[in-house]
Write an enzyme that holds these catalytic residues in place. Structure first.
Site, mmCIF file in Angstrom:
data_model
loop_
_atom_site.group_PDB
_atom_site.id
_atom_site.type_symbol
_atom_site.label_atom_id
_atom_site.label_comp_id
_atom_site.label_asym_id
_atom_site.label_seq_id
_atom_site.Cartn_x
_atom_site.Cartn_y
_atom_site.Cartn_z
ATOM 1 N N LYS A 43 1.045 -1.094 -0.031
ATOM 2 C CA LYS A 43 0.051 -0.117 0.079
ATOM 3 C C LYS A 43 0.991 1.126 0.122
ATOM 4 O O LYS A 43 1.787 1.469 0.691
ATOM 5 C CB LYS A 43 -0.806 -0.123 1.329
ATOM 6 N N GLY A 55 6.351 0.867 5.806
ATOM 7 C CA GLY A 55 7.299 -0.185 5.242
ATOM 8 C C GLY A 55 7.235 0.161 3.777
ATOM 9 O O GLY A 55 8.257 0.151 3.163
ATOM 10 N N CYS A 56 6.210 0.522 3.101
ATOM 11 C CA CYS A 56 6.191 0.608 1.521
ATOM 12 C C CYS A 56 6.957 1.862 1.350
ATOM 13 O O CYS A 56 7.648 2.015 0.366
ATOM 14 C CB CYS A 56 4.838 0.681 1.308
ATOM 15 N N THR A 57 6.677 2.962 2.085
ATOM 16 C CA THR A 57 7.488 4.038 1.843
ATOM 17 C C THR A 57 9.043 4.053 1.912
ATOM 18 O O THR A 57 9.789 4.438 1.343
ATOM 19 C CB THR A 57 6.961 5.185 2.809
ATOM 20 N N ALA A 108 10.246 2.422 -1.385
ATOM 21 C CA ALA A 108 10.035 2.936 -2.341
ATOM 22 C C ALA A 108 11.274 3.867 -2.263
ATOM 23 O O ALA A 108 11.850 3.976 -3.412
ATOM 24 C CB ALA A 108 8.798 3.821 -2.501
#
Length: 156
Positions: free
Chosen positions: A38, A43-45, A48
């Site tokens: 998401k 974590g995704c940030t 990325a």
């Protein structure tokens, strides 16, 4: 889940601006395809931004980075703008690629079961064959692990 040695499943998905991108567009280049749960989550940030911060090293090796989640193009646009992401993030709202790569899995949080994207990364060679798979990729280490792999003898 797609394994090493298998042909990478084709996809045709929109980016944050609605422009369509297919895996076959990148034939002749190595592709790092990462699936993440998401936009705008910790974590995704982190993951990325690690790819963003290492873009020069990937570019030097002629490697294309593509992130995919089931968020909308509009969500991707905010995410990319907020964190100055300098590579493709594609929207897979219909789970076309997510299911084809086998990363749509049952998850369990606090005893509650639900379906979601397993954070996984695939390194695809110039002919479209999967050469390396990172199941349950670490948001902190994924980009660095891939650079280490690309710089090792194993990837040649």
């Amino acid at each position: 889940m797609i394994e090493v040695g298998q042909k990478a499943p084709e996809f045709n998905l929109p980016d944050k601006d609605g422009k369509m991108h297919a895996l076959k567009d990148f034939k002749g280049k190595k592709v790092v395809l990462y699936f993440y749960p998401k936009d705008n989550t910790p974590g995704c940030t982190k993951q990325a931004c690690a790819f963003r911060d290492n873009m020069n090293r990937f570019n030097d090796k002629n490697v294309v980075i593509i992130g995919i989640s089931k968020d909308s193009p509009k969500s991707h646009q905010k995410f990319a703008d907020q964190f100055d992401l300098n590579y493709l993030i594609l929207s897979d709202e219909d789970l076309q690629a997510i299911e084809a790569y086998g990363v749509w899995v049952e998850k369990n949080m606090y005893g509650k079961k639900y379906m979601g994207v397993s954070r996984s990364t695939f390194v695809i060679d110039e002919q479209g064959i999967v050469e390396k798979v990172y199941k349950k990729a670490s948001p902190d280490k994924n980009a660095g692990d891939i650079i280490d792999y690309l710089e090792s003898d194993e990837s040649h």
